[in-house]
Design a protein around this motif. Sequence first.
Motif, PDB file in Angstrom:
ATOM      1  N   SER A  97       0.756  -1.170  -0.051  1.00 24.96           N
ATOM      2  CA  SER A  97       0.154   0.179   0.066  1.00 24.96           C
ATOM      3  C   SER A  97       0.751   1.401   0.015  1.00 24.96           C
ATOM      4  O   SER A  97       0.542   2.271  -0.769  1.00 24.96           O
ATOM      5  CB  SER A  97      -0.990  -0.053   1.220  1.00 24.96           C
ATOM      6  N   GLU A 146      -2.843   5.145   3.057  1.00 27.58           N
ATOM      7  CA  GLU A 146      -1.594   4.255   2.918  1.00 27.58           C
ATOM      8  C   GLU A 146      -1.115   3.509   3.881  1.00 27.58           C
ATOM      9  O   GLU A 146      -1.422   3.873   5.178  1.00 27.58           O
ATOM     10  CB  GLU A 146      -0.741   5.013   1.914  1.00 27.58           C
ATOM     11  N   ALA A 197      -4.201   2.257   5.895  1.00 30.43           N
ATOM     12  CA  ALA A 197      -4.919   1.328   4.910  1.00 30.43           C
ATOM     13  C   ALA A 197      -5.216  -0.031   5.358  1.00 30.43           C
ATOM     14  O   ALA A 197      -6.289  -0.494   5.297  1.00 30.43           O
ATOM     15  CB  ALA A 197      -4.092   1.132   3.376  1.00 30.43           C
TER      16      ALA A 197
END
Length: 440
Positions: A202, A234, A238
Motif C-alpha cells: 500500500s 496508505e 490502509a
Amino acid sequence: MAASKRPSGEGRAPLARHGALKSRHPFVTLVAMLGVVLGVFGVSAAGIAAYNVWDATQTVTANAVVLDGDKPLPPSLGAIEGGVNILVAGTDSCEGENARLSSACRAGDTKGERNDVTMLVHISDEPRRVTVVSFPRDMLVSIPSCPKEDSSGSYSAMSSQMINASYQYGGLACTVLTVESLIQDEIDFAAAIRWAGVINMSDAIGGVDVCVAEDISDPDNTGLSLTAGTHTLEGEQALQFLRIRHGIGDGSDLGRISNQQQFMSSMVRKLQSDSVLANPATLLNLATTAINQVQQKQLVLSSGLTNPTLMVQIAMAAKDVPYEDIVFVQYPTVYASGAGGSRVMPVKDAAKVLFDALKANQPLTLTGDASQGYGVEVTGEAVKPETAPTPAATEPAGEAPPTAETPATAETPAAETRVELPSDIAGQTAKDITCTQRQK
C-alpha cells in the motif's frame, strides 16, 4: 469457466504445501499482488514496463504452493479455456512485525495462521470481465481432506468449520480445496499475503481515497480513527481500514467486506488512471517492494504465479475492462441459528446463479445495492477516463465503394443478456462510489 479441469477432493493428486522454487523474474510478484491481492485490475502500461525491468532485477527464491504438480502450466491466459480463477487469502500471522497488528496476537491467541480474508478473482474469457467474490471468514463450511505439509498423507475432512480455519488446518492448498468445493470449479492459481505485506504494498502504491460518512473509531481492535469525509489512506492506516469491523455497519465481518470493496473499487479507478501506470518511478518502486515481500516471507504464491509471461497475460487481459464489468460481491449467507451471533451459513442456491453465470461468461447485474453489505452506501457513479480514439482506416485506393452485395459495415453483434443476481447477493461495481457507514 468450463467444467472443472481438476477433480477436487478424493481421488485427486496430493498437493504439496511448500516446495522451494526460484522466481527468475521477481517482478511477477508485483503483477500478482497488484492484480489479485489488492484488487488491481487495470495495468495498461504496467505489463510493458514490467518487461523493461525484469532483466535488471535480481533473482529471488520463494516458497511456492503446488496446486497440481502433474498439470503443465499454460503458456498464456488465452490457453486457459473460459478464463482464470485466482484465490487470494489475507492471513493473520503472529510472526515478526505482524504480531502487533493483530488484536488476537496481542491477546495471546497465537495458535496458527488463519485466512482472515478469502477472495476469488475471476477473469473471464473474451469479452473480458472481472468478478471478485469475498467469502465471509465466519461462514460455516465443510473442509475437505487436505494434504499434510510434509507430504506424509492427508488430514481428515471436517464439517461445519469457519472457512478461516482452512489455512490454519492445511495452508494455502487447503483453502483452495475448500473454496473449490464451494464453487464446484477449479482454482488455477493462489496467493496469500500477511498484514505487513499489505502495508508495504500500500505504501508503494501511494495511497487510496476512501469515504467515511461519519466519524468512526476502533481503538481496541484495529486502532483506526477517521473523521467524516474523504481520506487518502496508505500503509498501516490502509490495513486498518481493510480490517475494521467494530464501529462500522453492523459490526460484523459482512460490513468489513463492504468496506474492503469500497477500497478495492477506488484502487481500481486510481490504477486505471495515468497517476500510477504512466509513472516509471512508481512502477519500479512497486517492483522493489514486491521482491522484498517475497524475501521477507510476507507473500506465499502458488507455483503458477512464478511464471512471468502468464502473469503479464493475466494483467493485460483485464486492463480495459469497463468499470461496470468489474464486480465485487459477497458470497451469499444467512445468519446461523444457535451457532453464535456472528456465524453465517452459505446460501448455495443464490451462489449457484452467480457461479453458473461466471462459467457461461455472462455479464452480471446486481439487483440489490451495496448497503446490503451493511457497511457502506452508494453516493455516486465514477466515469472512466476516455482513451484516445482509434484513427479511422483509410480506404484503399481504387477500391469500389460498397454496394448492397458488399455492405459497408459488419452487422452489429446482438447485446449480451445480463444475468440478474439474486437480491441477497450484496456487492458493488467499480463504477459505484461508496461511503463507509458508522455502526448504529
